[in-house]
Design a protein around this motif. Structure first.
Motif, PDB file in Angstrom:
ATOM      1  N   SER A   1       0.808  -1.220   0.000  1.00 50.48           N
ATOM      2  CA  SER A   1       0.000   0.000   0.000  1.00 50.48           C
ATOM      3  C   SER A   1       0.843   1.273   0.000  1.00 50.48           C
ATOM      4  N   VAL A   2       1.996   1.229   0.634  1.00 47.70           N
ATOM      5  CA  VAL A   2       2.883   2.408   0.616  1.00 47.70           C
ATOM      6  C   VAL A   2       3.394   2.645  -0.805  1.00 47.70           C
ATOM      7  N   ALA A   3       3.797   1.585  -1.470  1.00 44.06           N
ATOM      8  CA  ALA A   3       4.242   1.706  -2.855  1.00 44.06           C
ATOM      9  C   ALA A   3       3.102   2.181  -3.749  1.00 44.06           C
ATOM     10  N   MET A   4       1.872   1.751  -3.443  1.00 46.68           N
ATOM     11  CA  MET A   4       0.706   2.182  -4.214  1.00 46.68           C
ATOM     12  C   MET A   4       0.587   3.702  -4.180  1.00 46.68           C
ATOM     13  N   MET A   5       0.793   4.299  -3.022  1.00 46.40           N
ATOM     14  CA  MET A   5       0.714   5.752  -2.912  1.00 46.40           C
ATOM     15  C   MET A   5       1.790   6.426  -3.774  1.00 46.40           C
ATOM     16  N   ASN A   6       2.970   5.843  -3.805  1.00 44.91           N
ATOM     17  CA  ASN A   6       4.040   6.385  -4.644  1.00 44.91           C
ATOM     18  C   ASN A   6       3.687   6.271  -6.122  1.00 44.91           C
ATOM     19  N   VAL A   7       3.124   5.139  -6.515  1.00 45.91           N
ATOM     20  CA  VAL A   7       2.730   4.941  -7.912  1.00 45.91           C
ATOM     21  C   VAL A   7       1.643   5.946  -8.292  1.00 45.91           C
ATOM     22  N   ILE A   8       0.654   6.122  -7.425  1.00 49.19           N
ATOM     23  CA  ILE A   8      -0.414   7.082  -7.707  1.00 49.19           C
ATOM     24  C   ILE A   8       0.168   8.486  -7.873  1.00 49.19           C
ATOM     25  N   GLY A   9       1.066   8.868  -6.995  1.00 49.64           N
ATOM     26  CA  GLY A   9       1.703  10.180  -7.115  1.00 49.64           C
ATOM     27  C   GLY A   9       2.447  10.344  -8.423  1.00 49.64           C
ATOM     28  N   PHE A  10       3.178   9.310  -8.814  1.00 47.86           N
ATOM     29  CA  PHE A  10       3.908   9.354 -10.084  1.00 47.86           C
ATOM     30  C   PHE A  10       2.938   9.491 -11.256  1.00 47.86           C
ATOM     31  N   VAL A  11       1.877   8.708 -11.238  1.00 46.09           N
ATOM     32  CA  VAL A  11       0.890   8.746 -12.322  1.00 46.09           C
ATOM     33  C   VAL A  11       0.258  10.135 -12.405  1.00 46.09           C
ATOM     34  N   GLU A  12      -0.148  10.684 -11.269  1.00 47.14           N
ATOM     35  CA  GLU A  12      -0.776  12.002 -11.277  1.00 47.14           C
ATOM     36  C   GLU A  12       0.170  13.075 -11.795  1.00 47.14           C
ATOM     37  N   GLU A  13       1.403  13.038 -11.339  1.00 43.20           N
ATOM     38  CA  GLU A  13       2.376  14.047 -11.752  1.00 43.20           C
ATOM     39  C   GLU A  13       2.749  13.905 -13.225  1.00 43.20           C
ATOM     40  N   THR A  14       2.987  12.695 -13.654  1.00 42.48           N
ATOM     41  CA  THR A  14       3.439  12.468 -15.031  1.00 42.48           C
ATOM     42  C   THR A  14       2.329  12.706 -16.046  1.00 42.48           C
ATOM     43  N   ALA A  15       1.138  12.181 -15.753  1.00 40.11           N
ATOM     44  CA  ALA A  15       0.031  12.289 -16.699  1.00 40.11           C
ATOM     45  C   ALA A  15      -0.787  13.557 -16.500  1.00 40.11           C
TER      46      ALA A  15
END
Length: 78
Positions: free
Chosen positions: A36-50
């Motif tokens: 779940s911690v990694a999930m938050m990082n992935v979501i942040g990356f997706v939001e920032e990149t896209a």
């Protein structure tokens, strides 16, 4: 800006230090590779990149279990 599957895989490998066995269909969460911690990082990356906002209701295994599903979610929101 669009998010590509390769950008996401590179992020997973480089930033989250996953091994080289990751591809577009690798099950990231249901297999236990990411938590779940990694999930938050992935979501942040997706939001920032896209440059999109990922809504809490969209954070499901159907949308986030593989790199290809994540990119599909981004494409559907663009």
């Amino acid at each position: 800006m669009a998010l590509t599957t390769q950008q996401l895989i590179d992020y997973l490998k480089d930033t989250l230090n996953l091994d080289d066995g990751i591809d577009a269909e690798t099950e990231l969460f249901s297999s236990g590779i990411l938590d779940s911690v990694a999930m938050m990082n992935v979501i942040g990356f997706v939001e920032e990149t896209a440059r999109i906002e990922v809504h809490p209701a969209d954070v499901t295994l159907d949308n986030f279990d593989t790199p290809s599903r994540i990119v599909q979610l981004v494409e559907n929101q663009s």
